[in-house]
Design a protein around this motif. Structure first.
Motif, mmCIF file in Angstrom:
data_model
loop_
_atom_site.group_PDB
_atom_site.id
_atom_site.type_symbol
_atom_site.label_atom_id
_atom_site.label_comp_id
_atom_site.label_asym_id
_atom_site.label_seq_id
_atom_site.Cartn_x
_atom_site.Cartn_y
_atom_site.Cartn_z
ATOM 1 N N PHE A 139 0.870 -1.177 0.000
ATOM 2 C CA PHE A 139 0.000 0.000 0.000
ATOM 3 C C PHE A 139 0.906 1.225 0.000
ATOM 4 O O PHE A 139 1.628 1.479 0.961
ATOM 5 N N VAL A 140 0.900 1.966 -1.121
ATOM 6 C CA VAL A 140 1.828 3.075 -1.324
ATOM 7 C C VAL A 140 1.063 4.388 -1.310
ATOM 8 O O VAL A 140 0.029 4.531 -1.973
ATOM 9 N N TYR A 141 1.579 5.367 -0.588
ATOM 10 C CA TYR A 141 0.833 6.597 -0.319
ATOM 11 C C TYR A 141 1.788 7.755 -0.024
ATOM 12 O O TYR A 141 2.975 7.560 0.230
ATOM 13 N N ASN A 142 1.240 8.962 -0.067
ATOM 14 C CA ASN A 142 1.896 10.170 0.470
ATOM 15 C C ASN A 142 1.061 10.688 1.619
ATOM 16 O O ASN A 142 -0.168 10.697 1.538
ATOM 17 N N VAL A 143 1.721 11.129 2.685
ATOM 18 C CA VAL A 143 0.998 11.541 3.879
ATOM 19 C C VAL A 143 1.051 13.054 4.052
ATOM 20 O O VAL A 143 2.084 13.693 3.810
ATOM 21 N N ARG A 144 -0.077 13.617 4.446
ATOM 22 C CA ARG A 144 -0.200 15.062 4.682
ATOM 23 C C ARG A 144 0.110 15.358 6.145
ATOM 24 O O ARG A 144 -0.319 14.640 7.043
ATOM 25 N N HIS A 145 0.850 16.445 6.370
ATOM 26 C CA HIS A 145 1.223 16.820 7.730
ATOM 27 C C HIS A 145 0.505 18.068 8.223
ATOM 28 O O HIS A 145 0.588 18.403 9.400
ATOM 29 N N LYS A 146 -0.194 18.769 7.311
ATOM 30 C CA LYS A 146 -0.869 20.009 7.673
ATOM 31 C C LYS A 146 -2.314 19.981 7.185
ATOM 32 O O LYS A 146 -2.615 19.469 6.106
ATOM 33 N N LYS A 147 -3.216 20.543 7.965
ATOM 34 C CA LYS A 147 -4.596 20.720 7.547
ATOM 35 C C LYS A 147 -4.665 21.777 6.436
ATOM 36 O O LYS A 147 -3.846 22.701 6.408
ATOM 37 N N PRO A 148 -5.656 21.683 5.519
ATOM 38 C CA PRO A 148 -5.782 22.673 4.450
ATOM 39 C C PRO A 148 -5.895 24.094 4.998
ATOM 40 O O PRO A 148 -6.681 24.372 5.906
ATOM 41 N N CYS A 149 -5.072 24.990 4.451
ATOM 42 C CA CYS A 149 -5.066 26.395 4.878
ATOM 43 C C CYS A 149 -4.380 27.209 3.798
ATOM 44 O O CYS A 149 -3.231 26.929 3.437
ATOM 45 N N LEU A 150 -5.073 28.228 3.278
ATOM 46 C CA LEU A 150 -4.510 29.038 2.200
ATOM 47 C C LEU A 150 -3.269 29.800 2.630
ATOM 48 O O LEU A 150 -2.380 30.082 1.828
ATOM 49 N N ALA A 151 -3.174 30.147 3.916
ATOM 50 C CA ALA A 151 -2.049 30.952 4.404
ATOM 51 C C ALA A 151 -0.808 30.121 4.692
ATOM 52 O O ALA A 151 0.250 30.673 4.971
ATOM 53 N N ASP A 152 -0.912 28.808 4.619
ATOM 54 C CA ASP A 152 0.203 27.918 4.958
ATOM 55 C C ASP A 152 0.710 27.248 3.680
ATOM 56 O O ASP A 152 0.028 26.423 3.087
ATOM 57 N N GLU A 153 1.934 27.596 3.248
ATOM 58 C CA GLU A 153 2.460 27.079 1.985
ATOM 59 C C GLU A 153 2.618 25.566 2.007
ATOM 60 O O GLU A 153 2.384 24.888 1.002
ATOM 61 N N GLN A 154 3.038 25.019 3.148
ATOM 62 C CA GLN A 154 3.186 23.570 3.227
ATOM 63 C C GLN A 154 1.836 22.885 3.104
ATOM 64 O O GLN A 154 1.703 21.844 2.448
ATOM 65 N N ALA A 155 0.810 23.468 3.717
ATOM 66 C CA ALA A 155 -0.533 22.895 3.636
ATOM 67 C C ALA A 155 -1.033 22.879 2.191
ATOM 68 O O ALA A 155 -1.630 21.893 1.734
ATOM 69 N N VAL A 156 -0.789 23.955 1.455
ATOM 70 C CA VAL A 156 -1.189 24.014 0.049
ATOM 71 C C VAL A 156 -0.398 23.000 -0.770
ATOM 72 O O VAL A 156 -0.940 22.282 -1.609
ATOM 73 N N ALA A 157 0.916 22.895 -0.497
ATOM 74 C CA ALA A 157 1.773 21.958 -1.227
ATOM 75 C C ALA A 157 1.335 20.515 -1.022
ATOM 76 O O ALA A 157 1.470 19.672 -1.919
#
Length: 373
Positions: free
Chosen positions: A10-28
């Motif tokens: 099972f291959v995946y990418n994991v998100r570390h930040k909740k969606p937020c327009l002001a947070d570049e990592q969240a958008v990425a």
């Protein structure tokens, strides 16, 4: 032929930040899955009886897959890829190199469908309706005289509404060139400019190859959005407005369609799948013009499948509406790949066959044009 449980990577990418327009990592990381989703998918795979090897799609993924090569029957891949414009092809290309069977389309199709412009060129060649568009490699290029405002500006190779914010809908040249410049600089890729269609919007989930099952269409609703938001499936609508705490209804399934219009959308999606050589599963975004003619907006090669119904994940919502449990949905996706690779699966895992048509009867049986299958 003997059937057995599968040894699945099972291959995946994991998100570390909740969606937020002001947070570049969240958008990425907008395309990635949250840990709770990864855990939920892994749990469902095990619940189906499979042995599951979890692999994060980072720089170590190739060696991990290589070391497991002789154990694996199949790879269940939901990885979006870490970087660059062909990133969704990364894991499939590794698996092709290692000769390991996997769920989903080949690397060429994965790369092609992530690029909205190339996708639209293939659709246009096959005379599949899609909104008129123009590519901008720099903000100094002239807008074609054929293009008509309002227009929508998008990064050409992003998914999950990344970069498609409310101000991407533009009504004049000043707004257009400002947005083109911003997107080219921020995402380091060309901008796609597309005529904005002012009709209804749907997303259609498909499972299988021959035959292909079309799940109940999901309609994206714009009537109850705040006045400052444009009627489109923007980052704000998809990730901020549409959340478990929101009181605003942003989707409806099954979409309220007459049967002839459903058949028109179904045919459009099946032709799109065939033209792009899409395998096993996908979700296709469709929008109508002012005349009610459906157009393909883009293809979701690796659709989100968040297990929690409160999250309104669109592929699982369509499957639930058709009467499938989450595990039945996962099984059907796996079976589509297993059938292609001649990998046996236990018939005991199969959902009741009438589930494929029950929702059609329930939704359209009162309409004269409807003929039971």
């Amino acid at each position: 032929m003997e059937t057995k449980k599968l040894n699945l990577a099972f291959v995946y990418n994991v998100r570390h930040k909740k969606p937020c327009l002001a947070d570049e990592q969240a958008v990425a990381e907008a395309e990635f899955d949250e840990p709770v989703t990864i855990n939920g998918i892994a749990h469902s795979l095990r619940k189906l009886g499979h042995e599951v090897y979890r692999i994060e799609a980072n720089e170590e993924a190739y060696l991990k897959l290589k070391n497991l090569k002789n154990k694996l029957d199949l790879v269940f891949n939901v990885a979006e890829g870490l970087q660059n414009h062909d990133r969704e092809a990364q894991i499939p290309a590794m698996l092709e190199n290692l000769n390991i069977p996997y769920v989903g389309s080949k690397p060429l199709t994965q790369a092609l469908c992530l690029n909205k412009a190339y996708t639209k060129k293939v659709l246009a060649y096959h005379q599949i309706t899609t909104p008129r568009f123009q590519m901008f490699y720099n903000p100094n290029e002239k807008l074609s005289r054929k293009m008509r405002f309002p227009l929508i500006v998008k990064p050409v190779s992003e998914g999950s509404s990344k970069g498609i914010t409310n101000d991407c809908l533009v009504n004049n040249q000043m707004e257009l060139y400002k947005k083109i410049g911003e997107l080219i600089e921020k995402f380091n890729q060309p901008a796609l400019v597309e005529e904005f269609l002012n009709g209804r919007e749907f997303t259609v989930s498909l499972i299988g190859n021959d035959p292909v099952e079309v799940l109940p269409p999901v309609e994206i609703l714009f009537d109850h959005l705040p006045n400052n938001l444009a009627p489109m499936d923007s980052y704000e609508v998809k990730w901020i407005i549409d959340n478990p705490e929101s009181q605003i209804q942003t989707i409806s399934c099954p979409a309220q369609l007459d049967y002839k219009k459903f058949l028109q959308i179904k045919k459009l999606c099946l032709r799109t799948k065939q033209a792009l050589d899409i395998l096993d599963w996908c979700r296709i975004d469709v929008r109508m013009d002012s005349e009610g003619c459906p157009h393909v907006l883009e293809i979701n090669q690796i659709p989100g499948i968040i297990p929690d119904p409160k999250e309104n994940s669109r592929f699982p919502l369509a499957a639930r509406t058709a009467g499938y449990t989450y595990e039945e949905m996962i099984h059907k996706i796996i079976k589509a790949a297993c059938d292609r690779h001649n990998i046996p699966l236990s018939p005991a895992l199969e959902p009741a066959p009438e589930k494929a048509t029950n929702w059609l009867v329930k939704t359209f049986s009162g309409q004269k044009a409807f003929k039971p299958i």
